[in-house]
Design a protein around this motif. Sequence first.
Motif, PDB file in Angstrom:
ATOM      1  N   GLU A  31      -8.784  -1.236   1.507  1.00 30.72           N
ATOM      2  CA  GLU A  31      -7.813  -1.681   0.625  1.00 30.72           C
ATOM      3  C   GLU A  31      -8.477  -2.999   0.242  1.00 30.72           C
ATOM      4  O   GLU A  31      -8.587  -3.820   1.126  1.00 30.72           O
ATOM      5  N   TYR A  60      -3.549   7.064  -1.863  1.00 30.56           N
ATOM      6  CA  TYR A  60      -4.482   7.736  -1.099  1.00 30.56           C
ATOM      7  C   TYR A  60      -4.272   9.165  -0.990  1.00 30.56           C
ATOM      8  O   TYR A  60      -4.979   9.761  -0.182  1.00 30.56           O
ATOM      9  N   LYS A 104      -7.502  -6.096  -0.870  1.00 31.24           N
ATOM     10  CA  LYS A 104      -6.008  -7.022  -1.257  1.00 31.24           C
ATOM     11  C   LYS A 104      -6.313  -8.209  -2.261  1.00 31.24           C
ATOM     12  O   LYS A 104      -7.377  -8.736  -2.054  1.00 31.24           O
ATOM     13  N   MET A 151       0.872  -1.028   0.196  1.00 37.56           N
ATOM     14  CA  MET A 151      -0.086  -0.032  -0.011  1.00 37.56           C
ATOM     15  C   MET A 151       0.906   1.210  -0.070  1.00 37.56           C
ATOM     16  O   MET A 151       1.681   1.365   0.907  1.00 37.56           O
ATOM     17  N   GLY A 186     -13.352  -3.805   0.466  1.00 40.67           N
ATOM     18  CA  GLY A 186     -12.039  -3.484   1.092  1.00 40.67           C
ATOM     19  C   GLY A 186     -12.115  -3.509   2.659  1.00 40.67           C
ATOM     20  O   GLY A 186     -13.108  -2.954   3.147  1.00 40.67           O
TER      21      GLY A 186
END
Length: 169
Positions: A92, A6, A94, A1, A113
Amino acid sequence: MHGANYRDGHGQVFTRKEYIKGKPQIKIAKFQGGKRATYEHCVQLLLKEKLQIRHMAIESARLAANKTLEKTTGESGYYSRLRIYPHNLLRENKQIATAGADRVSEGMRRSWGKATSLGARVKQGQCIMEMFVNGDAHLQAARKALQGACVKLPGTPLIKVIEWNKASP
């Protein structure tokens, strides 16, 4: 990440933490530091663009600024305050990256997420952090401390000095 994923806030913010079981804890230890008193100068850290800042970046900027200024002025020679709070949940989705993952994972179908981090949306020209100091020597130290904190934050910073409670002669 990566933080770059973001940096820009797209869409409506998600702040309803009561509906999420595994919500992340805020990493910011203190929002105020130093000694609260009357000071002559207020040095503010502003951002020139609209961004979203993760709570780890806010905490590292706060630590860098406070440690630098504490070496120069001592613990009671300044007062610092964070002016933003990370309310927004960052999620997120994944992906599985093992053998046979294409048969197991759903990909982007119904992707919602997991909540992984918190972020604060900052408007253009909004104050992120401010430091109050006395004297011109401490003023230069506060500017240097905020320049060290700028490295930890995304975007283009602006440091602004305001005459606060100047004692008249």
